[in-house]
Design an enzyme around this catalytic site. Structure first.
Site, short mmCIF file in Angstrom:
data_model
loop_
_atom_site.label_atom_id
_atom_site.label_comp_id
_atom_site.label_asym_id
_atom_site.label_seq_id
_atom_site.Cartn_x
_atom_site.Cartn_y
_atom_site.Cartn_z
CG ASN A 218 -7.68 -3.54 2.28
OD1 ASN A 218 -7.04 -3.37 3.32
ND2 ASN A 218 -7.10 -3.86 1.14
CD GLU B 9 3.58 -5.43 2.43
OE1 GLU B 9 3.26 -5.25 1.24
OE2 GLU B 9 4.44 -6.26 2.78
CB CYS C 247 -2.94 -3.45 -1.76
SG CYS C 247 -2.60 -5.05 -1.02
CD GLU D 73 2.68 -7.03 6.17
OE1 GLU D 73 1.68 -6.94 5.46
OE2 GLU D 73 2.71 -6.66 7.37
P1 NDP Z 1 -4.23 5.34 4.07
O1 NDP Z 1 -2.86 5.46 3.56
O2 NDP Z 1 -5.15 6.49 3.94
O3 NDP Z 1 -4.19 4.97 5.62
C1 NDP Z 1 -3.48 3.86 6.12
C2 NDP Z 1 -3.33 3.98 7.63
O4 NDP Z 1 -2.38 5.00 7.93
C3 NDP Z 1 -4.61 4.39 8.34
O5 NDP Z 1 -4.67 3.72 9.59
C4 NDP Z 1 -4.42 5.87 8.51
O6 NDP Z 1 -5.21 6.41 9.55
C5 NDP Z 1 -2.94 5.94 8.83
N1 NDP Z 1 -2.33 7.24 8.61
C6 NDP Z 1 -2.73 8.24 7.79
N2 NDP Z 1 -1.86 9.29 7.85
C7 NDP Z 1 -0.88 8.94 8.73
C8 NDP Z 1 0.31 9.58 9.22
N3 NDP Z 1 0.66 10.79 8.81
N4 NDP Z 1 1.07 8.91 10.12
C9 NDP Z 1 0.73 7.68 10.52
N5 NDP Z 1 -0.38 7.01 10.11
C10 NDP Z 1 -1.18 7.63 9.21
O7 NDP Z 1 -4.82 4.03 3.37
P2 NDP Z 1 -6.31 3.48 3.40
O8 NDP Z 1 -6.70 3.14 4.78
O9 NDP Z 1 -7.15 4.42 2.60
O10 NDP Z 1 -6.12 2.10 2.61
C11 NDP Z 1 -6.06 2.04 1.23
C12 NDP Z 1 -4.62 1.99 0.74
O11 NDP Z 1 -3.91 0.96 1.38
C13 NDP Z 1 -4.51 1.71 -0.74
O12 NDP Z 1 -3.55 2.53 -1.34
C14 NDP Z 1 -4.04 0.27 -0.79
O13 NDP Z 1 -3.36 -0.07 -1.95
C15 NDP Z 1 -3.20 0.18 0.43
N6 NDP Z 1 -3.09 -1.20 0.86
C16 NDP Z 1 -1.90 -1.87 0.70
C17 NDP Z 1 -1.79 -3.19 1.02
C18 NDP Z 1 -0.50 -3.92 0.86
O14 NDP Z 1 -0.32 -4.92 1.54
N7 NDP Z 1 0.42 -3.50 0.02
C19 NDP Z 1 -2.94 -3.95 1.54
C20 NDP Z 1 -4.12 -3.16 1.73
C21 NDP Z 1 -4.18 -1.83 1.39
P3 NDP Z 1 -6.74 6.88 9.26
O15 NDP Z 1 -7.13 6.41 7.91
O16 NDP Z 1 -7.50 6.26 10.34
O17 NDP Z 1 -6.69 8.38 9.31
#
Ligand code: NDP
Length: 485
Positions: A154, A251, A285, A459
């Site tokens: 995002n 996060e 998020c 952060e």
């Molecule tokens: P995901 O949890 O699906 O993915 C986050 C990242 O982790 C991606 O780069 C993903 O790779 C990677 N990933 C997935 N599985 C693994 C693993 N087993 N080991 C290491 N890395 C892995 O989140 P989204 O990308 O769908 O983002 C949405 C989510 O993020 C929402 O829940 C939102 O609330 C949260 N978020 C939190 C924020 C905060 O600051 N608290 C800010 C923004 C979002 P890939 O997707 O490329 O497979």
């Protein structure tokens, strides 16, 4: 085929673009049309190895520099990001689908703020002197070593800077893996950092899906992992990091409450609810997606909200007049759509929206449900899309208890003109980041993060320094050493 948004190569390692076409191809789509606008390859094991080796090789000399020298490079990079804000914002819009109206003020600019802030802080990082009678001790604030950043889709530019800037300021090296959905912007940040003078190897970007992130997290040469992502991914990454007792920042997701009392300024409260639910098409998020409205103001709130949502300009995200864009992907649009269907099925009242927008791309209407009860799926689960759930309440005590009745704890907000109540309510919130008569502000000077399942660590602000450095204590004896035998 080559696209204007096609990066020079998939990865940025040791100060240069690197390609390995042996990796799984990843197509990048413009969410406003569904057109493929770039293609990269996931990192192969050889690419992961190259990134780790070069980062480790470069880190020692970097941490040996003075904080002033390190900070100067980060501040130069911040200036360059601001100078290139237009191009970076256009690229971010292509990558995420977020309107240029947003990306031009909230992405590269926020990344630049982080580089500037931590660039300024780098020279101030010190240990302390502790006098112990004749003897004394001191602490050294040292780098952790190699930090891995893993990002959500995002806010790709912001996330890479929010992790990279404090990591580099503290003398670490970083490898960043963007979400596979939005791989483009972190590469530009790497380019800028190196143009600003960052030595090769200290800031690497490698592409891939979860398994590449997993390979990085599990590598014993990695000292810290900072993830921005969902709770299920957070659980996996936290568990993998625990095997080697690595430092972590998590996060994660949220289902944050926003409390609106009868005495609130109506238009301010509506603005807060709009920003806290529909900015970035709801893909934020910290969004306040459970909007608790006191019964006396409820109908006026819904009427004003519906009227204001009618003024949203939905369209081509590259048009500066557009204020509401598409979801990041077809998949995310379908997930959100299925939540909307569940809201209707479980008996919530659909006030406005609820459907796809009649045009190409992954657009959903801004959607508001009223008469939502705490047990409905749309009030319990993170939707990560433009869906607001409005719930009624009578008393402050009741609203606070219901607001906290969630496993998440990222953010929370309150709108009221009674300042004593505002501070009392905020003190009662079980959330890491709270707002009074505002919502979703995230300046770099203020710590950002969650409690409960929404994460660990913070952060931004000085708080982030604690998560990218460690203290070494040194005891100094001035006299003779005595032993019992
Ligand atoms: P995901 O949890 O699906 O993915 C986050 C990242 O982790 C991606 O780069 C993903 O790779 C990677 N990933 C997935 N599985 C693994 C693993 N087993 N080991 C290491 N890395 C892995 O989140 P989204 O990308 O769908 O983002 C949405 C989510 O993020 C929402 O829940 C939102 O609330 C949260 N978020 C939190 C924020 C905060 O600051 N608290 C800010 C923004 C979002 P890939 O997707 O490329 O497979």
């Amino acid at each position: 085929m080559s696209y204007p948004t096609q990066p020079t190569a998939s990865h940025f390692i040791n100060g240069a673009y690197v390609e390995d076409t042996g990796g799984t191809p990843i197509e990048v789509m413009y969410p406003a049309t569904g057109a493929v606008i770039a293609s990269v390859h996931a990192a192969t094991p050889a690419i992961v190895e190259q990134a780790i080796t070069s980062a480790r090789a470069a880190q020692g000399a970097w941490s040996a520099l003075s904080g002033t020298d390190r900070g100067r490079i980060l501040r130069r990079a911040a200036d360059m990001m601001r100078e290139r804000n237009h191009d970076l914002s256009v690229l971010e819009t292509y990558d995420t689908g977020k309107p240029y109206q947003e990306t031009s003020v909230a992405d590269a600019t926020s990344g630049a703020d982080a580089l500037e802030y931590f660039g300024g802080l780098a020279a101030t990082l010190t240990g302390e002197h502790i006098q112990l009678g004749e003897d004394w001790a001191y602490t050294r604030r040292e780098a952790l070593g190699l930090c891995v950043g893993i990002g959500a889709w995002n806010y790709p530019t912001q996330i890479t800077c929010w992790k990279g800037a404090p990591a580099l300021a503290c003398g670490n090296a970083m490898i960043f893996k963007p979400s596979e959905t939005t791989p483009l912007c972190a590469l530009k940040v790497a380019e800028i950092l190196h143009e600003a003078g960052l030595p090769a190897g200290l800031y690497n970007v490698i592409q891939g899906m979860g398994e590449v992130g997993g390979a990085l997290v599990c590598d014993p040469r990695v000292d810290k992992v900072s993830l921005t992502g969902s709770v299920p991914t957070g659980r996996k990454v936290y568990a993998a990091a625990a095997a080697e007792i690595k430092h972590v920042t998590m996060e994660l997701g949220g289902k944050s409450p926003l409390l609106i009392f009868d005495d609130a300024d109506l238009d301010n409260a509506v603005s807060g609810a709009i920003l806290g639910n529909f900015y970035s098409s709801g893909q934020v998020c910290s969004n306040g997606t459970r909007v608790f409205v006191q019964k006396g103001i409820k109908e006026a709130f819904l009427a004003r909200l519906t009227e204001r949502l009618g003024q949203a300009v939905i369209g081509d995200p590259l048009d500066p007049a557009t204020s509401f864009g598409p979801m990041v992907s077809q998949r995310q649009m379908e997930i959100v759509h299925s939540y909307i269907a569940k809201g209707v099925e479980e008996g919530a009242r659909l006030v406005t929206g609820g459907a796809r927008v009649e045009r190409e791309g992954f657009f959903l209407q801004p959607t508001v449900f009223a008469d939502v009860s705490d047990d409905m799926t749309i009030a319990r689960e993170e939707i990560f899309g433009p869906v607001m759930a409005v719930l009624d309440f009578d008393t402050e005590e009741e609203a606070l208890a219901r607001a906290n009745a969630t496993e998440f704890g990222l953010s929370a907000g309150v709108f009221t003109c009674d300042l004593a109540r505002a501070h009392r309510v905020v003190a009662g919130f079980e959330a890491g980041t709270c707002f009074i008569n505002s919502y979703n502000d995230a300046p770099v000077e203020v710590p950002f993060g969650g409690s409960k399942l929404s994460g660990v660590g913070r952060e931004n602000a000085k708080a982030a320094i604690e998560h990218y450095s460690q203290l070494k204590s040194v005891y100094v004896r001035m006299g003779n050493m005595e032993a019992p035998y």
